[in-house]
Write an enzyme that holds these catalytic residues in place. Structure first.
Site, PDB file in Angstrom:
ATOM      1  N   GLY A 113       9.724   0.956   5.841  1.00  0.00           N
ATOM      2  CA  GLY A 113       8.772  -0.281   5.684  1.00  0.00           C
ATOM      3  C   GLY A 113       9.591  -0.902   4.192  1.00  0.00           C
ATOM      4  O   GLY A 113      10.271   0.120   3.512  1.00  0.00           O
TER       5      GLY A 113
ATOM      6  N   ASP B  12      -5.940   1.734  -7.279  1.00  0.00           N
ATOM      7  CA  ASP B  12      -5.318   1.060  -5.692  1.00  0.00           C
ATOM      8  C   ASP B  12      -5.730   1.622  -4.530  1.00  0.00           C
ATOM      9  O   ASP B  12      -4.794   1.915  -3.679  1.00  0.00           O
ATOM     10  CB  ASP B  12      -3.974   0.915  -5.952  1.00  0.00           C
ATOM     11  CG  ASP B  12      -3.378  -0.169  -4.908  1.00  0.00           C
ATOM     12  OD1 ASP B  12      -4.099  -0.955  -4.568  1.00  0.00           O
ATOM     13  OD2 ASP B  12      -2.261  -0.375  -4.791  1.00  0.00           O
TER      14      ASP B  12
END
Length: 457
Positions: A134, A271
């Site tokens: 990715g 995060d």
């Protein structure tokens, strides 16, 4: 004061909650404050961008971090707790951190848990494969293979094949890793430094392991352990949702990771979301992607605050706690808010807040403050009271009322399904195989057979 009527979509998009006219705040708070830090942490200097040195051969920051084509320079990247007033190492005076020099004198057969600090075990030239998994705007992730050379690599330690029976088979000597390639720019330096900082001294099973990091061709190449099931975001794309029993046991692992970074490393992840919780086929969950730990993306937050529109409030930002979006003081409890939202999404199979671009952040905050303990509805017929309690406690609007990771480990929802850690891992492993790995393989078969038929024609 102007009045505005807003509609907040909650849970299933076909359902929604209408709330009466709410008063818009006079002005959003634009001042970004520093996060609260425990008293026993060494005082940090502010990050100095001018101290980042990037050449064609090395990526360096002051006397704290040095990465070259052969990996992390351990002499210039200290592990010692003597690092005081560091901009990248938050070392509390009470933390018993292992000194790098003692590691160098250690046994020539390091355990897997030592790989993070024993950098230099893998030569970049020994890596092959490079299958792209990715990519984003500034980084790409690859699956890579490592086959050790037949000679000593210079740090008194070698990686041996995990299975001695395969010693004579070169193919079976290969180990799979993930490689995160970050294209270096000056504005990304802080992110790179904080991520390496967070992983370099890691000793926890539920935090992703950093093996080494190289600087080549204008990019940082981080070699990380490979998690063969991807992220929990990938998992729910196949399984739709995760049953409470399994999710509770996964959450236990995530909490152990948070407990470690909060209480031993004094790091705020900043995060936490399904995409940053990785899973392997052995049933282990690990927290990854520490690029946002320890700093603000100030320009993006100010953009969100000024426009107050949800069309700019996407990706990572939808998991941010209210105090972070407001630019207020925050601490480890901000990770707890994000955890609650993550667990709700994994358990319910949908993101709990379905918001339209015209809705404002300030309308949402007003709504959350008014509703208090229940930020969105959870169907009591489908979900247990313990699950509901866990999510709502994590997402308490007043951050000082949120429980810590240590307290949540003993929450009734965790205790309800708690067993011996190995038994819990095995139950997750079985579910992952049946509901994710096997289904993924089955879904792949028809496509492969169709491709074969087309080739024959």
């Amino acid at each position: 004061m102007s009045k505005s009527k807003a509609k907040l979509m909650l849970g299933n998009p076909s359902d929604h909650v209408d709330f009466e006219t709410i008063e818009s705040p006079k002005k959003p708070i634009l001042k970004l404050e520093e996060p609260e830090v425990p008293q026993n942490i060494s005082k940090k200097k502010s990050f100095n961008e001018d101290s980042v040195r990037i050449s064609h051969e090395r990526f360096e920051y002051e006397n704290e971090l040095s990465i070259g084509p052969r990996g992390i320079d351990r002499e210039k990247t200290p592990l010692s707790s003597t690092v005081i007033e560091s901009t990248i190492f938050d070392v509390p005076s009470t933390l018993n951190t292992t000194n790098a020099s003692s590691l160098e004198k250690d046994s020539s057969s390091p355990s897997a848990d030592d790989f993070n600090s024993l950098t230099g075990l893998i030569r970049y030239e020994e890596l092959s494969g490079f299958v792209k998994l990715g990519s984003g705007s500034s980084a790409s992730v690859f699956k890579v293979y490592h086959q050790p050379s037949e000679f000593d690599i210079g740090v008194g330690a070698r990686l041996e094949p995990s299975n001695s029976e395969n010693k004579d088979d070169p193919e079976k000597k290969k180990t799979v890793y993930a490689m995160k390639k970050i294209y270096v720019e000056k504005q990304l330096a802080k992110s790179i430094i904080h991520e390496i900082k967070a992983l370099y001294t890691n000793r926890n099973t539920h935090i992703i392991k950093l093996i080494d990091s190289y600087y080549r061709e204008g990019a940082i190449m981080m070699i990380l352990e490979y998690m063969d099931c991807g992220s929990l975001e990938d998992v729910i794309k196949i399984s739709k949702k995760i049953p409470e029993k399994i999710l509770s046991r996964m959450t236990y692992q995530i909490l152990k990771g948070l407990q470690y970074i909060h209480e031993e490393c004094y790091i705020i992840h900043r995060d936490i979301k399904p995409a940053n919780i990785l899973l392997n086929s052995k049933g282990l969950c690990k927290i990854a992607d520490f690029g946002m730990s320890g700093f603000w993306i100030k320009s993006k937050l100010e953009e969100i605050q000024k426009t107050a529109k949800f069309d700019t409030f996407c990706g990572t930002y939808i998991y941010m706690s209210p105090e972070r979006i407001r630019g207020q003081s925050h601490s480890f409890d901000s990770d707890i808010w994000s955890l609650g939202l993550t667990i709700a999404q994994l358990g319910m199979g949908i993101f709990p807040f379905t918001l339209k671009p015209e809705f404002t952040i300030w309308s949402m905050f007003e709504y959350l403050e008014e509703t208090g303990a229940e930020p969105f509805p959870i169907d009591e017929k489908e979900y247990s009271p313990e699950f509901k309690s866990f999510v709502y406690q994590c997402m308490t609007f007043d951050r000082k009322q949120r429980p810590s990771a240590s307290q949540l480990v003993s929450h009734p929802w965790i205790e309800k399904y708690k067993k011996d850690e190995e038994k819990m891992r095995k139950s997750v492993e079985k579910w992952v195989y049946r509901r994710y790995i096997a289904v993924k393989r089955h879904n792949r078969k028809p496509k492969e057979s169709n491709d074969t038929k087309t080739e024959k024609r």
